[in-house]
Design a protein around this motif. Sequence first.
Motif, short mmCIF file in Angstrom:
data_model
loop_
_atom_site.label_atom_id
_atom_site.label_comp_id
_atom_site.label_asym_id
_atom_site.label_seq_id
_atom_site.Cartn_x
_atom_site.Cartn_y
_atom_site.Cartn_z
N ASP A 1 1.90 -15.20 -16.82
CA ASP A 1 0.67 -14.86 -16.10
C ASP A 1 0.96 -14.48 -14.65
OD1 ASP A 1 -0.96 -15.20 -18.27
OD2 ASP A 1 -1.50 -17.26 -17.79
N LEU A 2 1.93 -15.14 -14.03
CA LEU A 2 2.28 -14.84 -12.64
C LEU A 2 2.77 -13.41 -12.50
CD1 LEU A 2 2.82 -15.73 -9.72
CD2 LEU A 2 5.06 -16.54 -10.45
N ILE A 3 3.68 -13.00 -13.36
CA ILE A 3 4.24 -11.65 -13.29
C ILE A 3 3.20 -10.62 -13.70
CG2 ILE A 3 6.00 -10.11 -14.23
CD1 ILE A 3 7.84 -12.52 -14.44
N TYR A 4 2.44 -10.93 -14.74
CA TYR A 4 1.38 -10.01 -15.19
C TYR A 4 0.35 -9.81 -14.09
CZ TYR A 4 -2.40 -8.18 -18.17
OH TYR A 4 -3.40 -7.42 -18.71
N GLY A 5 -0.02 -10.89 -13.41
CA GLY A 5 -0.96 -10.79 -12.29
C GLY A 5 -0.41 -9.96 -11.15
N ALA A 6 0.88 -10.11 -10.88
CA ALA A 6 1.51 -9.33 -9.82
C ALA A 6 1.49 -7.84 -10.16
CB ALA A 6 2.94 -9.81 -9.60
N ILE A 7 1.72 -7.53 -11.44
CA ILE A 7 1.66 -6.14 -11.88
C ILE A 7 0.26 -5.57 -11.65
CG2 ILE A 7 1.75 -4.62 -13.91
CD1 ILE A 7 3.99 -6.42 -14.98
N ILE A 8 -0.76 -6.36 -11.97
CA ILE A 8 -2.14 -5.91 -11.79
C ILE A 8 -2.45 -5.68 -10.31
CG2 ILE A 8 -4.55 -6.66 -11.95
CD1 ILE A 8 -3.84 -8.00 -14.58
N VAL A 9 -2.00 -6.59 -9.44
CA VAL A 9 -2.24 -6.44 -8.00
C VAL A 9 -1.58 -5.16 -7.49
CG1 VAL A 9 -1.73 -7.41 -5.73
CG2 VAL A 9 -2.53 -8.90 -7.57
N ILE A 10 -0.34 -4.92 -7.88
CA ILE A 10 0.36 -3.71 -7.45
C ILE A 10 -0.35 -2.47 -7.99
CG2 ILE A 10 2.51 -2.41 -7.69
CD1 ILE A 10 3.98 -5.11 -7.82
N LEU A 11 -0.78 -2.53 -9.23
CA LEU A 11 -1.49 -1.40 -9.83
C LEU A 11 -2.77 -1.09 -9.07
CD1 LEU A 11 -1.93 0.64 -12.15
CD2 LEU A 11 -3.02 -1.21 -13.44
N MET A 12 -3.56 -2.12 -8.77
CA MET A 12 -4.81 -1.91 -8.05
C MET A 12 -4.56 -1.38 -6.64
SD MET A 12 -7.10 -2.40 -10.21
CE MET A 12 -8.47 -2.15 -9.06
N ALA A 13 -3.49 -1.84 -6.00
CA ALA A 13 -3.14 -1.35 -4.67
C ALA A 13 -2.80 0.14 -4.71
CB ALA A 13 -1.97 -2.15 -4.10
N LEU A 14 -2.04 0.54 -5.73
CA LEU A 14 -1.68 1.95 -5.87
C LEU A 14 -2.90 2.81 -6.15
CD1 LEU A 14 1.60 1.63 -8.00
CD2 LEU A 14 1.41 2.26 -5.58
N ILE A 15 -3.80 2.31 -6.99
CA ILE A 15 -5.01 3.07 -7.31
C ILE A 15 -5.90 3.20 -6.09
CG2 ILE A 15 -7.16 3.01 -8.64
CD1 ILE A 15 -5.55 1.79 -10.94
N SER A 16 -6.07 2.11 -5.35
CA SER A 16 -6.89 2.15 -4.12
C SER A 16 -6.30 3.11 -3.10
CB SER A 16 -7.00 0.75 -3.52
OG SER A 16 -7.64 -0.13 -4.41
N PHE A 17 -4.97 3.10 -2.98
CA PHE A 17 -4.31 4.00 -2.05
C PHE A 17 -4.53 5.45 -2.46
CE2 PHE A 17 -0.53 6.47 -0.79
CZ PHE A 17 -0.60 6.31 0.60
N GLY A 18 -4.38 5.70 -3.79
CA GLY A 18 -4.57 7.06 -4.28
C GLY A 18 -5.99 7.56 -4.09
N ARG A 19 -6.99 6.70 -4.32
CA ARG A 19 -8.38 7.10 -4.16
C ARG A 19 -8.72 7.34 -2.70
NH1 ARG A 19 -11.51 3.08 -8.52
NH2 ARG A 19 -10.70 4.14 -10.40
N SER A 20 -8.13 6.53 -1.81
CA SER A 20 -8.40 6.73 -0.38
C SER A 20 -7.81 8.06 0.10
CB SER A 20 -7.80 5.58 0.43
OG SER A 20 -6.39 5.55 0.31
N LYS A 21 -6.67 8.46 -0.47
CA LYS A 21 -6.08 9.74 -0.13
C LYS A 21 -6.94 10.89 -0.61
CE LYS A 21 -2.20 8.79 2.04
NZ LYS A 21 -1.93 9.32 3.42
N ILE A 22 -7.49 10.73 -1.81
CA ILE A 22 -8.36 11.78 -2.36
C ILE A 22 -9.63 11.90 -1.53
CG2 ILE A 22 -9.79 12.40 -4.34
CD1 ILE A 22 -7.69 11.13 -6.13
N ALA A 23 -10.18 10.76 -1.11
CA ALA A 23 -11.40 10.76 -0.29
C ALA A 23 -11.19 11.45 1.03
CB ALA A 23 -11.88 9.33 -0.07
N VAL A 24 -9.98 11.27 1.62
CA VAL A 24 -9.66 11.94 2.88
C VAL A 24 -9.51 13.44 2.67
CG1 VAL A 24 -7.94 12.15 4.69
CG2 VAL A 24 -8.58 9.89 3.86
#
Length: 295
Positions: free
Chosen positions: A272-295
Amino acid sequence: MLFIISLISGILMPRFTKLLPSSLLLAMPVAYLALGESFALISGEVDLASGSVLILVNAVAASIYTDYNITGPLFVLIPIAVGIFTGITHGILISYGRLNSFLLTVGTSFMWSGLALVILREPRGSIPVWFSNIFASNFGGIPIALWALFLACGIWLAFYYSPLSLTFYAVGSATRTAYTLGIDVKRMKLYAFILNGFVAGLAGLIMTGIVGSGDPRLGATSTLVAILAALVGGASFSGGSGNGLGAIAAAIGLQFARNLVAWVGVTYYLLDLIYGAIIVILMALISFGRSKIAV
């Protein structure tokens, strides 16, 4: 994301292709819940009780066969009706009772899971042999997991190309504007939760077919994973956006990611620890990508 995870899994785990149908089938309950969450999120609401509805549907399905010997079409229709009932309940209280969907569904999540415990009390029961055989069979040479995936995609496409989709997006993105355009906002939100309940009922039936019995402890984290998959698929808590196909793909990808972590040989207490870390990294990448698109 799904393609990348599948590719990595195929390289690291040669057995992946053989296990693909079973892995895909295991992902289907959450994929259906993610599809249902997309309907709610598009309309500007959220459902934190979908996992509990899955548990309730599973409990009802096991009980009606084990305790009352109900089989045939009714074995399928009654659990789906239970899912639709929960959706109607949520929709009426949110749309016409003006209750906050977040707070309401937190409360009903305890209600539905508690009702499942009242019905079953403990893991028990069985399901009709014909229903169990469906989940162990191929139809036309195609695994049942793919048929379940086709059905989920078909439900979304039927919605997306119907007049309902435009009104859902309009209601979620600008509620006041939707009112001025003559859209019945309350009814659209009710419809969103009815659709959500319907697919949650299907998710519960699929889970019942997989496990072959009733278990009121199922689906402890499925709600959060379903919401996450819907968000990864393009939805947002602000409403007016979302893609059911993306949510389904994200749910499958998340299941494959969990399988990949387990197959690599990670000990269970770190899973669960590693799976959760993967999810956090995934969400960070998605948020970063969406913020770039918004700009």
